[in-house]
Design an enzyme around this catalytic site. Structure first.
Site, PDB file in Angstrom:
ATOM      1  N   ARG A 176       0.824  -1.214   0.000  1.00  0.00           N
ATOM      2  CA  ARG A 176       0.000   0.000   0.000  1.00  0.00           C
ATOM      3  C   ARG A 176       0.860   1.267   0.000  1.00  0.00           C
ATOM      4  O   ARG A 176       0.501   2.272   0.606  1.00  0.00           O
ATOM      5  CB  ARG A 176      -0.964   0.006   1.191  1.00  0.00           C
ATOM      6  CG  ARG A 176      -1.948  -1.156   1.186  1.00  0.00           C
ATOM      7  CD  ARG A 176      -2.886  -1.093  -0.006  1.00  0.00           C
ATOM      8  NE  ARG A 176      -3.815  -2.220  -0.012  1.00  0.00           N
ATOM      9  CZ  ARG A 176      -3.644  -3.356  -0.691  1.00  0.00           C
ATOM     10  NH1 ARG A 176      -2.568  -3.497  -1.465  1.00  0.00           N
ATOM     11  NH2 ARG A 176      -4.529  -4.322  -0.640  1.00  0.00           N
ATOM     12  N   SER A 227     -11.591  -1.812   2.372  1.00  0.00           N
ATOM     13  CA  SER A 227     -10.970  -2.319   3.588  1.00  0.00           C
ATOM     14  C   SER A 227     -10.405  -1.152   4.394  1.00  0.00           C
ATOM     15  O   SER A 227      -9.663  -0.328   3.884  1.00  0.00           O
ATOM     16  CB  SER A 227      -9.853  -3.301   3.236  1.00  0.00           C
ATOM     17  OG  SER A 227      -9.257  -3.826   4.397  1.00  0.00           O
ATOM     18  N   GLU A 297      -5.972   2.516   6.918  1.00  0.00           N
ATOM     19  CA  GLU A 297      -5.395   2.897   5.631  1.00  0.00           C
ATOM     20  C   GLU A 297      -6.252   3.911   4.871  1.00  0.00           C
ATOM     21  O   GLU A 297      -5.866   4.360   3.786  1.00  0.00           O
ATOM     22  CB  GLU A 297      -5.134   1.663   4.756  1.00  0.00           C
ATOM     23  CG  GLU A 297      -6.356   0.898   4.302  1.00  0.00           C
ATOM     24  CD  GLU A 297      -5.960  -0.243   3.380  1.00  0.00           C
ATOM     25  OE1 GLU A 297      -4.873  -0.190   2.783  1.00  0.00           O
ATOM     26  OE2 GLU A 297      -6.731  -1.209   3.265  1.00  0.00           O
TER      27      GLU A 297
END
Length: 302
Positions: A176, A227, A297
């Site tokens: 990421r 997510s 995130e």
């Protein structure tokens, strides 16, 4: 003339589209967020560069946004300029390379690759993000990631006014993460993906398998930002949240999905504050039960 009025006048002069006091709830997959002072929508690289040159010397905060699929915007809104690439959507294919403008949908790119009998983008099918966003965060799913297929990207440096190209290996990809997270003044303009020849029917089959998995395991029927937490090494974050008994946990309009505990969904009327409070509850519960600190995130814009 104040700075906003001056920028608006100049945008009108160069023909770049913009909206004033635009609710960011209309431009994020969470459907949450107060108004941006100015929401600017260039249709091309030329328009984007021309717009940036109008306001880069001001003290107004500037944020680049694609499809808003990993973004939570403050209920109070954003007191600056949102530069959206949503109107920059061109996708082209030359030999085995698919090139996407910054705002192109990665799902649309995967479809274009399939129709061109090119394999490698299947894992992106069904992801609601943009090409630039996918590069920025090295998006991945089902064993694939952007780092595996990106051959190059082109960016505009707001500080120097120069357009440059990065080769795939120059992106410093990690989980990421890409180099673009480090250089906030670099605006991704386009990305090129090197793919492999394949059979359309086989590629279609893989894509259909992935989208069926998403539909069965993810709460696609509700607004969300995907997510919420980064993967924790050696553990499934969603499973830890589930084992804390938090599926269905709700604060205001925000709820831990009963289908997938790694998702926070907007059940209706959720605020950014609802989401942030729920994130804190989840992190504390996981820390207390497993001794693990999980990292959110989602990008929070305020």
């Amino acid at each position: 003339m104040n700075s906003v009025a001056s920028i608006k006048k100049k945008l009108d002069e160069i023909g770049v589209s913009y909206l004033e006091d635009e609710p960011m709830a209309a431009h994020t997959t969470f459907r949450i967020g107060g108004p941006a002072l100015l929401y600017i929508r260039p249709r091309s690289v030329e328009e984007l560069v021309a717009a940036v040159r109008l306001f880069q010397d001001t003290n107004m905060p500037i944020t680049i946004v694609g499809k808003g699929s990993n973004l939570l915007v403050s209920d109070a809104g954003y007191p600056g300029i949102i530069l959206s690439t949503e109107s920059m959507t061109e996708i082209s294919i030359c030999e085995n390379v698919v090139t996407c403008a910054a705002g192109a949908s990665v799902t649309a790119a995967a479809v274009a690759a399939r129709d061109g009998e090119l394999s490698g983008m299947e894992f992106l099918y069904g992801i609601p993000g943009s090409a630039a966003g996918a590069v920025f965060m090295n998006a991945g799913a089902y064993g694939g990631q952007i780092a595996d297929i990106l051959s190059s990207s082109i960016y505009y440096d707001m500080e120097t006014g120069v357009l440059s190209t990065l080769a795939g290996t120059d992106h410093a990809f990690d989980y990421r993460y890409s180099i673009y997270r480090q250089y906030k003044k670099w605006i991704i303009l386009s990305a090129s993906f090197a793919l492999q020849p394949g059979k359309e029917s086989e590629i279609r089959g893989v894509m259909e398998d992935f989208i069926q998995r998403r539909r069965s395991k993810q709460p696609l029927e509700y607004p969300s930002a995907g997510s919420v937490f980064k993967r924790y090494p050696g553990r499934y974050t969603g499973q830890m949240i589930d084992e804390c008994g938090l599926k269905g946990k709700r604060i205001g309009g925000a709820q831990v999905s009963e289908k997938h505990a790694g998702f926070i969904i907007n059940k209706g009327g959720a605020t950014a504050e609802d989401v942030l409070r729920l994130v804190d509850v989840i992190r504390e519960a996981v820390l207390q039960k497993f001794g693990v600190e999980i990292e959110c995130e989602i990008i929070y814009l305020t």
